[in-house]
Design a protein around this motif. Structure first.
Motif, PDB file in Angstrom:
ATOM      1  N   ALA A 268       0.557  -1.232  -0.354  1.00  0.00           N
ATOM      2  CA  ALA A 268      -0.030  -0.138   0.357  1.00  0.00           C
ATOM      3  C   ALA A 268       0.456   1.236   0.100  1.00  0.00           C
ATOM      4  CB  ALA A 268      -0.847  -0.123   1.272  1.00  0.00           C
ATOM      5  N   PHE A 269       0.581   2.529  -0.742  1.00  0.00           N
ATOM      6  CA  PHE A 269       1.259   3.749  -0.882  1.00  0.00           C
ATOM      7  C   PHE A 269       0.602   4.491  -0.469  1.00  0.00           C
ATOM      8  CE2 PHE A 269       3.899   0.616  -3.284  1.00  0.00           C
ATOM      9  CZ  PHE A 269       4.626   0.849  -3.262  1.00  0.00           C
ATOM     10  N   TRP A 270       0.638   5.643   0.186  1.00  0.00           N
ATOM     11  CA  TRP A 270      -1.184   6.821   0.510  1.00  0.00           C
ATOM     12  C   TRP A 270      -0.029   8.318  -0.800  1.00  0.00           C
ATOM     13  CZ3 TRP A 270      -5.132   7.636   2.304  1.00  0.00           C
ATOM     14  CH2 TRP A 270      -5.124   9.150   2.823  1.00  0.00           C
ATOM     15  N   ASP A 271      -0.836   7.927  -1.177  1.00  0.00           N
ATOM     16  CA  ASP A 271      -1.294   9.068  -1.973  1.00  0.00           C
ATOM     17  C   ASP A 271      -1.508  10.337  -1.003  1.00  0.00           C
ATOM     18  OD1 ASP A 271      -1.410  11.537  -4.106  1.00  0.00           O
ATOM     19  OD2 ASP A 271      -1.855   9.630  -5.811  1.00  0.00           O
ATOM     20  N   ALA A 272      -0.521  11.461  -0.836  1.00  0.00           N
ATOM     21  CA  ALA A 272      -0.898  12.777   0.116  1.00  0.00           C
ATOM     22  C   ALA A 272      -1.824  13.736  -0.855  1.00  0.00           C
ATOM     23  CB  ALA A 272      -0.113  13.447   0.056  1.00  0.00           C
ATOM     24  N   ALA A 273      -1.693  13.647  -1.750  1.00  0.00           N
ATOM     25  CA  ALA A 273      -2.375  14.824  -3.158  1.00  0.00           C
ATOM     26  C   ALA A 273      -3.471  14.451  -3.271  1.00  0.00           C
ATOM     27  CB  ALA A 273      -1.824  15.221  -4.646  1.00  0.00           C
ATOM     28  N   ASP A 274      -4.519  12.747  -3.078  1.00  0.00           N
ATOM     29  CA  ASP A 274      -5.848  12.422  -3.609  1.00  0.00           C
ATOM     30  C   ASP A 274      -6.029  11.657  -2.260  1.00  0.00           C
ATOM     31  OD1 ASP A 274      -5.490  12.933  -6.403  1.00  0.00           O
ATOM     32  OD2 ASP A 274      -4.713  10.899  -6.412  1.00  0.00           O
ATOM     33  N   LYS A 275      -5.193  11.932  -1.345  1.00  0.00           N
ATOM     34  CA  LYS A 275      -5.877  11.421  -0.193  1.00  0.00           C
ATOM     35  C   LYS A 275      -6.296  10.029  -0.346  1.00  0.00           C
ATOM     36  CE  LYS A 275      -5.300  15.176   2.284  1.00  0.00           C
ATOM     37  NZ  LYS A 275      -3.845  15.675   3.516  1.00  0.00           N
ATOM     38  N   SER A 276      -5.868   9.498  -1.252  1.00  0.00           N
ATOM     39  CA  SER A 276      -6.111   7.559  -0.988  1.00  0.00           C
ATOM     40  C   SER A 276      -4.853   6.995  -0.872  1.00  0.00           C
ATOM     41  CB  SER A 276      -6.479   7.254  -1.810  1.00  0.00           C
ATOM     42  OG  SER A 276      -6.150   8.176  -3.329  1.00  0.00           O
ATOM     43  N   ALA A 277      -5.666   5.979  -0.807  1.00  0.00           N
ATOM     44  CA  ALA A 277      -4.154   4.353  -0.434  1.00  0.00           C
ATOM     45  C   ALA A 277      -4.595   4.141  -2.007  1.00  0.00           C
ATOM     46  CB  ALA A 277      -4.677   3.575   0.413  1.00  0.00           C
ATOM     47  N   LEU A 278      -3.260   3.881  -2.624  1.00  0.00           N
ATOM     48  CA  LEU A 278      -3.518   3.251  -3.451  1.00  0.00           C
ATOM     49  C   LEU A 278      -2.145   1.126  -3.534  1.00  0.00           C
ATOM     50  CD1 LEU A 278      -1.239   6.109  -5.168  1.00  0.00           C
ATOM     51  CD2 LEU A 278      -3.447   5.448  -5.656  1.00  0.00           C
ATOM     52  N   ARG A 279      -3.059   0.164  -3.557  1.00  0.00           N
ATOM     53  CA  ARG A 279      -3.011  -1.071  -2.758  1.00  0.00           C
ATOM     54  C   ARG A 279      -2.472  -1.790  -4.121  1.00  0.00           C
ATOM     55  NH1 ARG A 279      -5.675  -3.701   0.817  1.00  0.00           N
ATOM     56  NH2 ARG A 279      -7.170  -3.267  -0.541  1.00  0.00           N
ATOM     57  N   ILE A 280      -1.727  -2.778  -3.693  1.00  0.00           N
ATOM     58  CA  ILE A 280      -1.652  -4.208  -4.910  1.00  0.00           C
ATOM     59  C   ILE A 280      -1.973  -5.292  -3.692  1.00  0.00           C
ATOM     60  CG2 ILE A 280       0.248  -5.275  -5.820  1.00  0.00           C
ATOM     61  CD1 ILE A 280       1.742  -2.247  -6.552  1.00  0.00           C
ATOM     62  N   ASP A 281      -2.780  -5.861  -4.609  1.00  0.00           N
ATOM     63  CA  ASP A 281      -3.085  -7.143  -3.155  1.00  0.00           C
ATOM     64  C   ASP A 281      -3.023  -8.450  -4.665  1.00  0.00           C
ATOM     65  OD1 ASP A 281      -2.968  -5.945  -0.744  1.00  0.00           O
ATOM     66  OD2 ASP A 281      -5.657  -5.397  -1.751  1.00  0.00           O
ATOM     67  N   LEU A 282      -1.588  -9.934  -4.130  1.00  0.00           N
ATOM     68  CA  LEU A 282      -1.789 -10.021  -5.054  1.00  0.00           C
ATOM     69  C   LEU A 282      -1.741 -11.480  -4.397  1.00  0.00           C
ATOM     70  CD1 LEU A 282       0.360  -9.048  -8.075  1.00  0.00           C
ATOM     71  CD2 LEU A 282      -1.422  -9.505  -8.009  1.00  0.00           C
ATOM     72  N   TRP A 283      -2.202 -12.218  -4.579  1.00  0.00           N
ATOM     73  CA  TRP A 283      -1.808 -14.540  -3.899  1.00  0.00           C
ATOM     74  C   TRP A 283      -1.515 -15.504  -5.592  1.00  0.00           C
ATOM     75  CZ3 TRP A 283      -6.242 -11.721  -3.872  1.00  0.00           C
ATOM     76  CH2 TRP A 283      -7.517 -11.900  -4.016  1.00  0.00           C
ATOM     77  N   THR A 284      -0.639 -16.133  -5.418  1.00  0.00           N
ATOM     78  CA  THR A 284      -0.696 -17.696  -5.957  1.00  0.00           C
ATOM     79  C   THR A 284      -1.896 -17.941  -6.169  1.00  0.00           C
ATOM     80  OG1 THR A 284       0.477 -18.665  -4.959  1.00  0.00           O
ATOM     81  CG2 THR A 284       1.708 -17.560  -5.899  1.00  0.00           C
ATOM     82  N   LYS A 285      -1.856 -18.781  -6.920  1.00  0.00           N
ATOM     83  CA  LYS A 285      -3.434 -20.400  -6.431  1.00  0.00           C
ATOM     84  C   LYS A 285      -3.038 -20.717  -6.063  1.00  0.00           C
ATOM     85  CE  LYS A 285      -0.707 -21.508 -11.539  1.00  0.00           C
ATOM     86  NZ  LYS A 285      -1.649 -22.051 -12.861  1.00  0.00           N
ATOM     87  N   ASP A 286      -1.689 -21.456  -5.382  1.00  0.00           N
ATOM     88  CA  ASP A 286      -0.712 -22.707  -4.547  1.00  0.00           C
ATOM     89  C   ASP A 286      -1.031 -21.961  -2.990  1.00  0.00           C
ATOM     90  OD1 ASP A 286       0.002 -23.848  -6.486  1.00  0.00           O
ATOM     91  OD2 ASP A 286       2.153 -23.068  -6.303  1.00  0.00           O
ATOM     92  N   MET A 287      -1.688 -20.338  -2.886  1.00  0.00           N
ATOM     93  CA  MET A 287      -1.987 -19.763  -1.635  1.00  0.00           C
ATOM     94  C   MET A 287      -3.131 -20.999  -0.952  1.00  0.00           C
ATOM     95  SD  MET A 287      -1.202 -17.225   0.965  1.00  0.00           S
ATOM     96  CE  MET A 287      -1.920 -16.567   2.364  1.00  0.00           C
ATOM     97  N   MET A 288      -3.168 -21.343   0.375  1.00  0.00           N
ATOM     98  CA  MET A 288      -4.210 -21.897   0.625  1.00  0.00           C
ATOM     99  C   MET A 288      -5.156 -20.895   1.639  1.00  0.00           C
ATOM    100  SD  MET A 288      -3.671 -25.045  -0.299  1.00  0.00           S
ATOM    101  CE  MET A 288      -4.987 -26.428  -0.125  1.00  0.00           C
ATOM    102  N   VAL A 289      -6.725 -21.391   1.495  1.00  0.00           N
ATOM    103  CA  VAL A 289      -7.680 -20.749   2.332  1.00  0.00           C
ATOM    104  C   VAL A 289      -6.711 -20.213   3.782  1.00  0.00           C
ATOM    105  CG1 VAL A 289     -10.158 -20.602   3.199  1.00  0.00           C
ATOM    106  CG2 VAL A 289      -9.582 -21.292   1.155  1.00  0.00           C
ATOM    107  N   ASP A 290      -6.692 -20.729   4.532  1.00  0.00           N
ATOM    108  CA  ASP A 290      -6.329 -20.795   5.776  1.00  0.00           C
ATOM    109  C   ASP A 290      -4.631 -20.475   6.330  1.00  0.00           C
ATOM    110  OD1 ASP A 290      -4.623 -23.571   4.888  1.00  0.00           O
ATOM    111  OD2 ASP A 290      -4.056 -23.852   6.583  1.00  0.00           O
ATOM    112  N   GLU A 291      -4.209 -20.352   5.134  1.00  0.00           N
ATOM    113  CA  GLU A 291      -3.058 -19.624   4.667  1.00  0.00           C
ATOM    114  C   GLU A 291      -3.044 -17.743   4.470  1.00  0.00           C
ATOM    115  OE1 GLU A 291       0.628 -21.995   3.162  1.00  0.00           O
ATOM    116  OE2 GLU A 291      -0.620 -21.763   1.692  1.00  0.00           O
TER     117      GLU A 291
END
Length: 114
Positions: free
Chosen positions: A42-65
């Motif tokens: 997550a990055f904070w954009d002070a000019a726009d007062k908003s969070a810019l986010r990148i959320d990724l997970w692999t297809k191997d990521m288990m639900v409990d993980e």
């Protein structure tokens, strides 16, 4: 001034779904790329007062993980918030929510396995 570089490589399958995530930081003691099954940036954009986010997970990521990853992320976010604001009560509230979230996840897993 010292500059540190963080490099993130995401390998995609033929459907453009993350297959592998690896990262490396120039100021780290690790010489090789570190593998990960999920990431949140997550990055904070002070000019726009908003969070810019990148959320990724692999297809191997288990639900409990994923549940454990969210629990740990929320807990460390509470620690970071406390260090930045000195708002102990709000930090404690965030940690309580994280614990409740993880407890509810475990209950749903137990119910599904019965």
């Amino acid at each position: 001034m010292h500059t540190s570089t963080i490099t993130i490589n995401v390998k995609l399958d033929e459907d453009k779904v993350p297959d592998q995530i690896e990262w490396k930081a120039s100021s780290s003691t690790a010489d090789e790329y570190q593998k990960a099954n999920a990431m949140m940036v997550a990055f904070w954009d002070a000019a726009d007062k908003s969070a810019l986010r990148i959320d990724l997970w692999t297809k191997d990521m288990m639900v409990d993980e994923m549940a454990d990853f969210f629990y740990q992320t929320m807990t460390t976010m509470a620690d970071t918030y406390l260090r930045a604001t000195q708002q102990q009560e709000l930090s404690d509230d965030m940690k309580k929510f994280a614990k409740d979230f993880f407890h509810k996840f475990r209950l749903t897993q137990q119910q599904q396995n019965q």
